[in-house]
Design a protein around this motif. Sequence first.
Motif, PDB file in Angstrom:
ATOM      1  N   TYR B 140       0.821  -1.228   0.000  1.00  0.00           N
ATOM      2  CA  TYR B 140       0.000   0.000   0.000  1.00  0.00           C
ATOM      3  C   TYR B 140       0.851   1.273   0.000  1.00  0.00           C
ATOM      4  O   TYR B 140       0.393   2.328   0.426  1.00  0.00           O
ATOM      5  CB  TYR B 140      -0.930   0.055   1.216  1.00  0.00           C
ATOM      6  CG  TYR B 140      -2.036  -0.953   1.192  1.00  0.00           C
ATOM      7  CD1 TYR B 140      -3.030  -0.869   0.235  1.00  0.00           C
ATOM      8  CD2 TYR B 140      -2.082  -1.977   2.119  1.00  0.00           C
ATOM      9  CE1 TYR B 140      -4.049  -1.800   0.204  1.00  0.00           C
ATOM     10  CE2 TYR B 140      -3.100  -2.909   2.088  1.00  0.00           C
ATOM     11  CZ  TYR B 140      -4.092  -2.810   1.132  1.00  0.00           C
ATOM     12  OH  TYR B 140      -5.106  -3.717   1.111  1.00  0.00           O
ATOM     13  N   ALA B 142       2.364   4.679  -0.747  1.00  0.00           N
ATOM     14  CA  ALA B 142       1.760   5.785  -1.479  1.00  0.00           C
ATOM     15  C   ALA B 142       2.751   6.905  -1.749  1.00  0.00           C
ATOM     16  O   ALA B 142       2.433   7.875  -2.426  1.00  0.00           O
ATOM     17  CB  ALA B 142       0.566   6.318  -0.696  1.00  0.00           C
ATOM     18  N   GLY B 165      -0.641  -3.438  -3.768  1.00  0.00           N
ATOM     19  CA  GLY B 165      -1.470  -2.254  -3.512  1.00  0.00           C
ATOM     20  C   GLY B 165      -0.695  -0.946  -3.573  1.00  0.00           C
ATOM     21  O   GLY B 165      -1.211   0.114  -3.238  1.00  0.00           O
ATOM     22  N   HIS B 167       0.605   2.467  -4.662  1.00  0.00           N
ATOM     23  CA  HIS B 167       0.055   3.461  -5.578  1.00  0.00           C
ATOM     24  C   HIS B 167       0.833   4.762  -5.565  1.00  0.00           C
ATOM     25  O   HIS B 167       0.365   5.793  -6.014  1.00  0.00           O
ATOM     26  CB  HIS B 167      -1.436   3.662  -5.342  1.00  0.00           C
ATOM     27  CG  HIS B 167      -1.815   3.951  -3.918  1.00  0.00           C
ATOM     28  ND1 HIS B 167      -1.704   3.029  -2.909  1.00  0.00           N
ATOM     29  CD2 HIS B 167      -2.300   5.065  -3.344  1.00  0.00           C
ATOM     30  CE1 HIS B 167      -2.112   3.576  -1.777  1.00  0.00           C
ATOM     31  NE2 HIS B 167      -2.471   4.809  -2.012  1.00  0.00           N
ATOM     32  N   ALA B 230      -1.864   5.674  -9.996  1.00  0.00           N
ATOM     33  CA  ALA B 230      -2.176   6.262  -8.690  1.00  0.00           C
ATOM     34  C   ALA B 230      -3.561   5.829  -8.228  1.00  0.00           C
ATOM     35  O   ALA B 230      -3.980   6.116  -7.127  1.00  0.00           O
ATOM     36  CB  ALA B 230      -2.106   7.784  -8.774  1.00  0.00           C
ATOM     37  N   ASN B 231      -4.297   5.161  -9.089  1.00  0.00           N
ATOM     38  CA  ASN B 231      -5.664   4.724  -8.740  1.00  0.00           C
ATOM     39  C   ASN B 231      -5.802   3.236  -9.034  1.00  0.00           C
ATOM     40  O   ASN B 231      -6.522   2.834  -9.939  1.00  0.00           O
ATOM     41  CB  ASN B 231      -6.704   5.504  -9.557  1.00  0.00           C
ATOM     42  CG  ASN B 231      -6.407   6.988  -9.600  1.00  0.00           C
ATOM     43  OD1 ASN B 231      -5.814   7.485 -10.542  1.00  0.00           O
ATOM     44  ND2 ASN B 231      -6.794   7.687  -8.562  1.00  0.00           N
ATOM     45  N   PRO B 232      -5.105   2.395  -8.280  1.00  0.00           N
ATOM     46  CA  PRO B 232      -5.042   0.985  -8.665  1.00  0.00           C
ATOM     47  C   PRO B 232      -6.376   0.253  -8.608  1.00  0.00           C
ATOM     48  O   PRO B 232      -6.537  -0.775  -9.229  1.00  0.00           O
ATOM     49  CB  PRO B 232      -4.060   0.390  -7.660  1.00  0.00           C
ATOM     50  CG  PRO B 232      -4.074   1.303  -6.492  1.00  0.00           C
ATOM     51  CD  PRO B 232      -4.365   2.664  -7.048  1.00  0.00           C
ATOM     52  N   TYR B 233      -7.333   0.765  -7.853  1.00  0.00           N
ATOM     53  CA  TYR B 233      -8.562  -0.007  -7.653  1.00  0.00           C
ATOM     54  C   TYR B 233      -9.772   0.595  -8.336  1.00  0.00           C
ATOM     55  O   TYR B 233     -10.897   0.237  -8.066  1.00  0.00           O
ATOM     56  CB  TYR B 233      -8.835  -0.163  -6.159  1.00  0.00           C
ATOM     57  CG  TYR B 233      -7.748  -0.932  -5.482  1.00  0.00           C
ATOM     58  CD1 TYR B 233      -7.553  -2.274  -5.784  1.00  0.00           C
ATOM     59  CD2 TYR B 233      -6.883  -0.317  -4.584  1.00  0.00           C
ATOM     60  CE1 TYR B 233      -6.536  -2.993  -5.195  1.00  0.00           C
ATOM     61  CE2 TYR B 233      -5.867  -1.025  -3.988  1.00  0.00           C
ATOM     62  CZ  TYR B 233      -5.697  -2.370  -4.299  1.00  0.00           C
ATOM     63  OH  TYR B 233      -4.696  -3.073  -3.716  1.00  0.00           O
ATOM     64  N   LYS B 234      -9.513   1.559  -9.238  1.00  0.00           N
ATOM     65  CA  LYS B 234     -10.613   2.309  -9.813  1.00  0.00           C
ATOM     66  C   LYS B 234     -11.652   1.429 -10.498  1.00  0.00           C
ATOM     67  O   LYS B 234     -12.845   1.606 -10.310  1.00  0.00           O
ATOM     68  CB  LYS B 234     -10.048   3.292 -10.821  1.00  0.00           C
ATOM     69  CG  LYS B 234     -10.962   4.431 -11.139  1.00  0.00           C
ATOM     70  CD  LYS B 234     -10.184   5.477 -11.860  1.00  0.00           C
ATOM     71  CE  LYS B 234     -11.078   6.513 -12.489  1.00  0.00           C
ATOM     72  NZ  LYS B 234     -10.267   7.390 -13.320  1.00  0.00           N
ATOM     73  N   ARG B 235     -11.225   0.500 -11.300  1.00  0.00           N
ATOM     74  CA  ARG B 235     -12.180  -0.256 -12.103  1.00  0.00           C
ATOM     75  C   ARG B 235     -12.803  -1.422 -11.338  1.00  0.00           C
ATOM     76  O   ARG B 235     -13.605  -2.162 -11.856  1.00  0.00           O
ATOM     77  CB  ARG B 235     -11.521  -0.734 -13.389  1.00  0.00           C
ATOM     78  CG  ARG B 235     -11.438   0.367 -14.419  1.00  0.00           C
ATOM     79  CD  ARG B 235     -11.388  -0.193 -15.827  1.00  0.00           C
ATOM     80  NE  ARG B 235     -10.606  -1.419 -15.903  1.00  0.00           N
ATOM     81  CZ  ARG B 235      -9.284  -1.471 -15.954  1.00  0.00           C
ATOM     82  NH1 ARG B 235      -8.587  -0.373 -15.918  1.00  0.00           N
ATOM     83  NH2 ARG B 235      -8.664  -2.638 -16.037  1.00  0.00           N
ATOM     84  N   LEU B 236     -12.458  -1.525 -10.089  1.00  0.00           N
ATOM     85  CA  LEU B 236     -12.968  -2.626  -9.292  1.00  0.00           C
ATOM     86  C   LEU B 236     -14.453  -2.472  -8.956  1.00  0.00           C
ATOM     87  O   LEU B 236     -15.110  -3.416  -8.613  1.00  0.00           O
ATOM     88  CB  LEU B 236     -12.171  -2.647  -7.990  1.00  0.00           C
ATOM     89  CG  LEU B 236     -11.848  -3.970  -7.357  1.00  0.00           C
ATOM     90  CD1 LEU B 236     -10.913  -4.751  -8.250  1.00  0.00           C
ATOM     91  CD2 LEU B 236     -11.165  -3.735  -6.018  1.00  0.00           C
ATOM     92  N   TYR B 237     -14.958  -1.239  -9.037  1.00  0.00           N
ATOM     93  CA  TYR B 237     -16.299  -0.976  -8.519  1.00  0.00           C
ATOM     94  C   TYR B 237     -17.298  -0.589  -9.591  1.00  0.00           C
ATOM     95  O   TYR B 237     -16.947  -0.015 -10.604  1.00  0.00           O
ATOM     96  CB  TYR B 237     -16.246   0.185  -7.512  1.00  0.00           C
ATOM     97  CG  TYR B 237     -15.471  -0.130  -6.280  1.00  0.00           C
ATOM     98  CD1 TYR B 237     -15.955  -1.052  -5.357  1.00  0.00           C
ATOM     99  CD2 TYR B 237     -14.256   0.489  -6.030  1.00  0.00           C
ATOM    100  CE1 TYR B 237     -15.241  -1.346  -4.222  1.00  0.00           C
ATOM    101  CE2 TYR B 237     -13.533   0.198  -4.885  1.00  0.00           C
ATOM    102  CZ  TYR B 237     -14.029  -0.716  -3.980  1.00  0.00           C
ATOM    103  OH  TYR B 237     -13.328  -1.006  -2.858  1.00  0.00           O
ATOM    104  N   THR B 238     -18.556  -0.861  -9.318  1.00  0.00           N
ATOM    105  CA  THR B 238     -19.628  -0.341 -10.153  1.00  0.00           C
ATOM    106  C   THR B 238     -20.703   0.230  -9.228  1.00  0.00           C
ATOM    107  O   THR B 238     -21.001  -0.354  -8.188  1.00  0.00           O
ATOM    108  CB  THR B 238     -20.202  -1.436 -11.083  1.00  0.00           C
ATOM    109  OG1 THR B 238     -21.313  -0.891 -11.777  1.00  0.00           O
ATOM    110  CG2 THR B 238     -20.656  -2.680 -10.322  1.00  0.00           C
ATOM    111  N   ALA B 239     -21.226   1.387  -9.604  1.00  0.00           N
ATOM    112  CA  ALA B 239     -22.188   2.060  -8.720  1.00  0.00           C
ATOM    113  C   ALA B 239     -23.486   1.282  -8.634  1.00  0.00           C
ATOM    114  O   ALA B 239     -23.966   0.744  -9.621  1.00  0.00           O
ATOM    115  CB  ALA B 239     -22.451   3.468  -9.237  1.00  0.00           C
ATOM    116  N   HIS B 240     -24.012   1.206  -7.424  1.00  0.00           N
ATOM    117  CA  HIS B 240     -25.286   0.499  -7.233  1.00  0.00           C
ATOM    118  C   HIS B 240     -26.303   1.470  -6.652  1.00  0.00           C
ATOM    119  O   HIS B 240     -26.040   2.084  -5.644  1.00  0.00           O
ATOM    120  CB  HIS B 240     -25.076  -0.711  -6.304  1.00  0.00           C
ATOM    121  CG  HIS B 240     -26.343  -1.431  -5.984  1.00  0.00           C
ATOM    122  ND1 HIS B 240     -26.559  -2.003  -4.766  1.00  0.00           N
ATOM    123  CD2 HIS B 240     -27.443  -1.673  -6.722  1.00  0.00           C
ATOM    124  CE1 HIS B 240     -27.747  -2.590  -4.759  1.00  0.00           C
ATOM    125  NE2 HIS B 240     -28.310  -2.392  -5.928  1.00  0.00           N
TER     126      HIS B 240
END
Lengths: 501, 240
Positions: B140, B142, B165, B167, B230-240
Amino acid sequence: MAINMVEPLYEVSRNATRCINCRICEKECSNLVHSYDENLKAMISDETKCVNCHRCVVMCPTHALKIVKSDNCFRENANWTQDSIMTIYNQAQTGGVLLSSMGNPEPFPVYWDKILINASQVTNPSIDPLREPMETKTFLGAKVPDIKRDENGDIVNNLPPQIELSTPIMFSAMSYGSISYNAHSALAQAATKLGTLYNTGEGGLHKDFYKYGANTIVQIASGRFGVSKNFIEAGAAIEIKMGQGAKPGIGGHLPGTKVVEDVSKTRMIPEGSDAISPAPHHDIYSIEDLRQLVYSLKEASNYKKPVIVKIAAVHNVAVIASGVARSGADIIAIDGFRGGTGAAPTRIRDNVGIPIELALAAVDKRLRDEGIRDKVSIIVGGSIRNSSDIIKAIALGADACYIATSALIAMGCHMCRSCHLGRCNWGIATQRPDLTKRLDADEASQKLVNLVEAWTHEIKEMMGGMGINSIEALRGNRLMLRGIGLTEKELEILGIMHAGE
Amino acid sequence: MQIIDCENKDYTQVCKEVRTSEDVDVCLQNCLGQRYIGAGLNNKTIIIDGVPGNALGAYLDGANIEVKASVQDAVGDTMNAGKILVRGSSGDATGYAMRGGKIYIRDDAGYRTGIHMKAYKENFPIIMIGGKCGSFLGEYMAGGIIVVLNLKDEKQIVGNFTGVGMHGGKIFLRTSDLNANFPPQVKCEIATKEDIKEIEKYIVEYANDFDIDANKLLSSQYHILKPNSANPYKRLYTAH
Ligand code: SF4
Ligand code: SF4
């Protein structure tokens, strides 16, 4: 081209005879739902983007708008509900983890609503709070059972540091970053006016707010954002965040888009970089390790500040709390599974953790059974919605309550549960300057003051009704509570009798 | 210089004596596992004879600490400024979340070294390790710089999960033959002359501190690890 399976959940109903095409709704909606169609010479809406936040409804000068639940429906199925089907489309399309915000909206039991409060009749008369003094002053911190005297017989003050609150209601952690500068400013000002505390959350403390230090709890989480010697010393207490009710067992993640210049300064990380708080503190694997962090903070602050350890309400919360009480923490904050969040994976928010009512009752009992209840104060949060929830919490054993969602609603939040999008139309959960300026900090702080004063008054009235004139006498006084419609087991855990008993 | 004898004293006593000492320079003798020494201090130079306990120099704010032996876990936890010099090895979580200042270790460092280390403007943390490190180095991470100098020219100088992790920041590994797998968030390259320029002054300072030859270290080959994003987890999520 793949078909986009998104179907609107809400309809924007626009009364054509009232709409004057002023285009205010277009300006007000950050989700870009409204637009003006030059050909039609009329406003149109893209309802797939609507989150039902009511900004346009409130701002429309002719009251032409309302948002209604779409009656577009799937074939009825008690198992495969619309939401279960649509989330599968969503994930099949994106491959992403479902992200949502605010507290668990699922229809789990709300025990507050199944508990009733006592009142005096005839014997032990009730007290009129308008006429007689009612004490809501609350002290949080470890209490010492034995009185020490010096050689002259004078009492030696061996009391560990305490927090003094005018009322047992505090604003719980919301970081600058997850909410806006103005929202933080409103909380800080309100806490100061009310004689209570607000909480920085894990995002550090903006330099403008150091002046509210006496009414601030500084929070330290696994990411340690903005934590420095000055920060540790800035507040009235230090909170170590081990867990959060909305997402027990996982960390925080502020997306880079919310790390704008000012947030970056406060968190002390570069602009646009993700702020990731890992799930665990990577130096804490045991109560002994927690003790190390507690005491390193006490050392760094010269034993002048109480240390709060915040945990999420999970299955073994009573045992965990017992460990925390032995770690040197002065105060335990427990966050129930309906607690809010700026962003959490939906499945975790909706399925992990337990209700605060049960967690509180279990923790208070456990600590009393072990004879260590005096060693710590207990703060509870995780959906405290009104003053009667607070009365019930205190009678179940809490020393004070944390409110956050209620505070946001007081500031204008409409519970659209879309904080994670970063486009909060009410200027609260966003860093976009055009949106944050919608929230007037002074006005919002006045609303917070009004809310807490009104609740405090209601608390006094209910206390008076019970013939109790000091909040101390209500604490852990479970005889003042009765359950309604609860099972034997639920009553046993809550430690209360059924109504009629 | 005030001399503080730590024998048979617990940490509250030792830390209090250090904190309240009127001298800028203090020397601790017979130190044996007392924790939190120097926590949050900014205006002291502390020399320690013996092995201090966990969380040495936590939240350090500018003080200098020199330890004549090894140190335990969480040295320099969340430190902001100052320098910690260790004439031995360090335990786990060395420099956890540190944001500024320097930690120079003569020998090896344990697991999770530099985990969640971050930099901000003038706050720029440096960890230099003389030997090798355990697993989870720079997890992690940074910001800031970690250098593993591998003075004994060993083959295996980092453990598993280095830079998971990550970034931000950079990790330099002095080896020509890198024997490790890295997670997708990390890209690993041979350090260029430019890259090495960036750490030259720290290497010279380190060599001076421990009396070794800087030239040898400067002319060696290094691998450099940097985050892919700098945004390693950006595509991990989808808005619900
Ligand atoms: S998102 Fe909010 S402002 Fe936009 S149309 Fe829907 S209710 Fe109105
Ligand atoms: S804070 Fe804003 S985005 Fe979040 S639920 Fe409330 S109105 Fe919606």
